[in-house]
Design a protein around this motif. Structure first.
Motif, PDB file in Angstrom:
ATOM      1  N   ARG A 248     -70.956 -65.412  20.463  1.00  0.00           N
ATOM      2  CA  ARG A 248     -72.042 -65.750  19.552  1.00  0.00           C
ATOM      3  C   ARG A 248     -72.683 -64.473  19.018  1.00  0.00           C
ATOM      4  NH1 ARG A 248     -75.078 -70.145  18.212  1.00  0.00           N
ATOM      5  NH2 ARG A 248     -77.279 -69.811  17.633  1.00  0.00           N
ATOM      6  N   VAL A 249     -72.941 -64.479  17.718  1.00  0.00           N
ATOM      7  CA  VAL A 249     -73.569 -63.347  17.036  1.00  0.00           C
ATOM      8  C   VAL A 249     -74.820 -63.870  16.345  1.00  0.00           C
ATOM      9  CG1 VAL A 249     -73.305 -61.537  15.308  1.00  0.00           C
ATOM     10  CG2 VAL A 249     -71.336 -62.234  16.698  1.00  0.00           C
ATOM     11  N   GLU A 250     -75.936 -63.185  16.586  1.00  0.00           N
ATOM     12  CA  GLU A 250     -77.210 -63.589  15.993  1.00  0.00           C
ATOM     13  C   GLU A 250     -77.494 -62.714  14.781  1.00  0.00           C
ATOM     14  OE1 GLU A 250     -80.438 -66.123  15.759  1.00  0.00           O
ATOM     15  OE2 GLU A 250     -78.805 -66.164  17.222  1.00  0.00           O
ATOM     16  N   LEU A 251     -77.683 -63.355  13.632  1.00  0.00           N
ATOM     17  CA  LEU A 251     -78.020 -62.654  12.395  1.00  0.00           C
ATOM     18  C   LEU A 251     -79.439 -63.021  11.990  1.00  0.00           C
ATOM     19  CD1 LEU A 251     -77.290 -60.926   9.914  1.00  0.00           C
ATOM     20  CD2 LEU A 251     -76.404 -63.005   8.839  1.00  0.00           C
ATOM     21  N   ARG A 252     -80.239 -61.991  11.786  1.00  0.00           N
ATOM     22  CA  ARG A 252     -81.626 -62.203  11.352  1.00  0.00           C
ATOM     23  C   ARG A 252     -81.826 -61.494  10.027  1.00  0.00           C
ATOM     24  NH1 ARG A 252     -87.223 -60.833  14.712  1.00  0.00           N
ATOM     25  NH2 ARG A 252     -88.675 -61.613  13.116  1.00  0.00           N
ATOM     26  N   VAL A 253     -82.315 -62.230   9.044  1.00  0.00           N
ATOM     27  CA  VAL A 253     -82.549 -61.693   7.707  1.00  0.00           C
ATOM     28  C   VAL A 253     -84.051 -61.527   7.530  1.00  0.00           C
ATOM     29  CG1 VAL A 253     -82.226 -62.048   5.242  1.00  0.00           C
ATOM     30  CG2 VAL A 253     -80.473 -62.823   6.849  1.00  0.00           C
ATOM     31  N   LEU A 254     -84.483 -60.290   7.343  1.00  0.00           N
ATOM     32  CA  LEU A 254     -85.907 -59.992   7.165  1.00  0.00           C
ATOM     33  C   LEU A 254     -86.279 -60.232   5.713  1.00  0.00           C
ATOM     34  CD1 LEU A 254     -86.116 -56.707   9.267  1.00  0.00           C
ATOM     35  CD2 LEU A 254     -86.514 -59.056   9.997  1.00  0.00           C
TER      36      LEU A 254
ATOM     37  N   THR B 122     -77.202 -61.005   1.412  1.00  0.00           N
ATOM     38  CA  THR B 122     -77.776 -61.955   2.361  1.00  0.00           C
ATOM     39  C   THR B 122     -79.027 -62.623   1.787  1.00  0.00           C
ATOM     40  OG1 THR B 122     -79.014 -60.162   3.407  1.00  0.00           O
ATOM     41  CG2 THR B 122     -76.879 -60.739   4.360  1.00  0.00           C
ATOM     42  N   GLY B 123     -79.246 -63.829   2.224  1.00  0.00           N
ATOM     43  CA  GLY B 123     -80.452 -64.568   1.886  1.00  0.00           C
ATOM     44  C   GLY B 123     -81.041 -65.197   3.132  1.00  0.00           C
ATOM     45  N   SER B 124     -82.182 -65.816   2.965  1.00  0.00           N
ATOM     46  CA  SER B 124     -82.845 -66.419   4.118  1.00  0.00           C
ATOM     47  C   SER B 124     -82.007 -67.544   4.728  1.00  0.00           C
ATOM     48  CB  SER B 124     -84.213 -66.961   3.700  1.00  0.00           C
ATOM     49  OG  SER B 124     -84.079 -67.917   2.648  1.00  0.00           O
ATOM     50  N   GLY B 125     -81.161 -68.184   3.913  1.00  0.00           N
ATOM     51  CA  GLY B 125     -80.333 -69.255   4.439  1.00  0.00           C
ATOM     52  C   GLY B 125     -79.160 -68.778   5.278  1.00  0.00           C
ATOM     53  N   ASP B 126     -78.883 -67.474   5.260  1.00  0.00           N
ATOM     54  CA  ASP B 126     -77.773 -66.937   6.049  1.00  0.00           C
ATOM     55  C   ASP B 126     -78.169 -66.614   7.473  1.00  0.00           C
ATOM     56  OD1 ASP B 126     -76.008 -67.004   3.860  1.00  0.00           O
ATOM     57  OD2 ASP B 126     -76.834 -65.112   3.100  1.00  0.00           O
ATOM     58  N   ALA B 127     -79.452 -66.635   7.779  1.00  0.00           N
ATOM     59  CA  ALA B 127     -79.901 -66.286   9.122  1.00  0.00           C
ATOM     60  C   ALA B 127     -79.522 -67.383  10.107  1.00  0.00           C
ATOM     61  CB  ALA B 127     -81.414 -66.066   9.132  1.00  0.00           C
ATOM     62  N   GLY B 128     -79.276 -66.963  11.330  1.00  0.00           N
ATOM     63  CA  GLY B 128     -78.957 -67.922  12.381  1.00  0.00           C
ATOM     64  C   GLY B 128     -77.846 -67.412  13.274  1.00  0.00           C
ATOM     65  N   GLY B 129     -77.298 -68.316  14.062  1.00  0.00           N
ATOM     66  CA  GLY B 129     -76.258 -67.962  15.012  1.00  0.00           C
ATOM     67  C   GLY B 129     -74.868 -68.235  14.465  1.00  0.00           C
TER      68      GLY B 129
END
Length: 636
Positions: A363-369, A341-348
């Motif tokens: 809807r699935v929420e993905l957050r990349v720390l 994962t990277g920062s660009g993969d975060a989102g809905g």
């Protein structure tokens, strides 16, 4: 001169015919009949001018190019009911005039690309009753334009070369019955305008995709070649996908429904159209929110129900359909996996389930720390990537990145799945905000990150791979000096260690448990034996006591020699005999008497058993005790 010439012609004709065969020369065409002759191979001296060759009901096992060499005039070849298991490449290469080839009733398992090469004018190909499980896509390429009759029934086919069959414009009859076909590609028969009979009986078809070919069976006047379709004996799933087929009124056939449960066993053509229904998709469960560290794997799950089974799709945060790539993979069961994962993969992310009855979304929420990289020693832009840190980790592990005599980071108490990471306070430096541990193994090059509070100097790694080599580095993260500054990262040290091989379960505990079980079992047997022996003694003692009665002395006279008889002495009264008592020879020493010795003996064995099990509790497998200061790894 006529009779000698006739004899010469007969002699020459007899010489051209193989010995076990019968040759017939009718209307200027030669027929060689070799059926039921017990042949093990094709006769080598068959006249090359033969037009019809019958070799049925023999024991021929293989065919090769020499068997039919130079037989360019052969029109009909019958090899039915032999034991043919193999056809060599271009075995029929010289049969350019062949019109009919019968190979039914043999033992063919596979047809390669070159097995049927040669007969470019073939019209009838019979391959039924074999054991065919695979046919190469190009097996029929030489006679696609001329073939009129293809029989592949009674085989083990799950797939057939649909592209080749769909490109046979002259095909009239296609028999695919009694196979294992479970699906037909859409439009497989769209180009077969001359097809008049299609037999799909006794396969594994649950549904049939709409095809213009099937509509020709409804009206005999619609086409000069109306279609005769047979598909009984299939486990038809009678839902809305087969409604188009139900509208082709054919009440004379006996097809039945296998599912859904409400329609199972009913005649296909007798079910009203209103009962051919579908259920729209329903999202049963899905991942609602997922947090991962940058560089880790993210798995989004979505499960849907419906009739027919819904097709699953994923739409990313950029409103584009997520397809399979080197970083992401979407599975048919609704799982989306992002490898790194990277920062660009975060989102809905949106999960979409569709079938002919409708669609459902979730809807699935993905957050990349983001990892707190940056500061001194970082790459351009102040944020080194994981590959930069991994390279420095390997360099430091080999002794190239540190000049200290003692390693700053140590990994001790290493087991098959865990290891204790320890580090000292180090020399005074910038204040530490937190520590970051990163490591990877020889089994997987993906870096794993762990964040440790600044107050801790120990961390217990868990869930390691047994028997693997690990590279580990420890970094100190310092807080930013100002709002616009980046977090400073300082490498404290690296270490390399190897986990132990996977060990079997503890055998000592098993041995103790087995020993305790055997002790209890032997004790029970002894208690039972003593109980039986005691009962026997009691029965014997009671019988002996009842048999011995005291003797009574009455009217006793002594003989004298004429003197007066002496006065008999009075005897003291005899007390009644004492009642026989229970034997105490087997007593366990209890001051309370002899009763209940079996119970006391059982209690003794029970106490012995308890002592054994008590010993087991102390002698079992003990884990490695960790320090109270170490921080255990939690499962993310």
């Amino acid at each position: 001169m006529a009779p000698p010439l006739l004899l010469l012609l007969l002699a020459s004709g007899a010489a051209a015919c193989p010995l076990p065969c019968v040759c017939q020369n009718l209307s200027e065409s030669l027929s060689t009949l070799c059926a039921h002759r017990g042949l093990l191979f094709v006769p080598p001296n068959v006249d090359r001018r033969t037009v019809e060759l019958r070799l049925a009901d023999n024991f021929i096992q293989a065919l090769g190019p020499p068997d039919f060499r130079n037989m360019t005039g052969l029109v009909d070849l019958t090899l039915s009911r032999n034991a043919i298991t193999r056809i060599g490449a271009r075995a029929f290469g010289d049969l350019e005039s062949l019109r009919s080839l019968h190979l039914d009733g043999n033992r063919l398992v596979e047809l390669g690309t070159g097995s049927l090469r040669g007969p470019v004018n073939l019209q009838h190909l019979i391959l039924s009753g074999n054991q065919l499980g695979r046919i190469s896509p190009g097996a029929f390429d030489d006679f696609l334009d001329s073939l009129e009759d293809l029989d592949l029934s009674y085989n083990n086919l799950r797939q057939v070369p649909w592209a080749g069959i769909g490109a046979m414009p002259a095909l009239h009859t296609l028999n695919l019955d009694h196979n294992l076909i479970d699906a037909l590609p859409p439009g497989a028969f769209a180009q077969l305008s001359q097809l008049s009979r299609l037999d799909l009986t006794s396969n594994r078809l649950a549904t049939l995709a709409p095809d213009p070919l099937f509509s020709r069976g409804r009206d005999a006047e619609a086409s000069p070649a109306p279609l005769v379709l047979s598909f009984s004996g299939n486990p038809l799933h009678c839902n809305c996908e087969l409604l188009w087929l139900r509208r082709l009124a054919r009440p004379d056939d006996l097809e039945t429904c296998a599912s859904p449960p409400g329609l199972a066993g009913r005649y296909f053509w007798a079910v009203p159209e209103g009962e051919f229904s579908c259920e729209p998709p329903l999202i049963a469960r899905h991942t609602q929110r997922l947090w991962v560290l940058e560089g880790q794997r993210a798995t989004l799950r979505c499960r849907a129900l419906g009739d027919p089974a819904p097709t699953m799709h994923w739409v990313g945060p950029d409103d584009r359909l997520v397809g399979n790539s080197s970083r992401a993979r979407a599975f048919p069961n609704g799982t989306l996996e992002i490898g790194v994962t990277g920062s660009g993969d975060a989102g809905g992310y949106t999960c979409i389930a569709t079938n002919p009855a409708g669609e459902a979304t979730a809807r699935v929420e993905l957050r990349v720390l983001a990892l707190p990289h940056g500061g001194n020693g970082s790459a351009e832009g102040g944020r080194p990537g994981p590959s930069d840190i991994a390279a420095s980790a390997r360099t430091a592990a080999e002794g190239e990145g540190t000049l200290e005599s003692e390693p700053a980071v140590q990994v001790t108490e290493v087991t098959a799945t865990s290891g204790l990471v320890s580090w000292g306070p180090g020399r005074p430096a910038d204040p530490v905000w937190m520590f970051q541990i990163q490591y990877n193994s020889s089994e997987d090059e993906t870096l794993i990150y762990r964040i440790v509070p600044a107050s801790s100097h120990h961390f217990l790694l868990k869930h390691l791979v047994p028997g693997a080599d690990y590279d580990l580095c420890l970094l100190a993260l310092s807080p930013a000096a100002g709002p616009s500054d980046l977090t400073a990262t300082r490498l404290l040290g690296c270490a390399r260690f190897s986990t132990l091989p996977a060990a079997p379960l503890c055998h000592a505990l098993q041995a103790h448990v087995l020993g305790g079980t055997l002790t209890v079992a032997v004790g029970g047997v002894l208690v039972a034996a003593l109980l039986v022996f005691t009962v026997a003694l009691l029965v014997r003692g009671r019988g002996a006591g009842n048999g011995r009665l005291p003797l009574k002395l009455s009217h006793v006279q002594s003989q004298t020699n004429g003197g007066p008889s002496p006065t008999p002495k009075a005897h003291p009264p005899r007390s009644p005999p004492p009642r026989p008592q229970r034997s105490c020879s087997l007593d366990l020493g209890d001051a309370g008497g002899c009763y209940g010795y079996a119970r006391r003996l059982g209690g003794a064995w029970a106490r012995r058993s308890h002592s054994v099990h008590g010993g087991l509790l102390g002698a079992g497998c003990r884990g490695v005790g960790g320090s109270t200061e170490q921080l255990e790894e939690s499962v993310v």
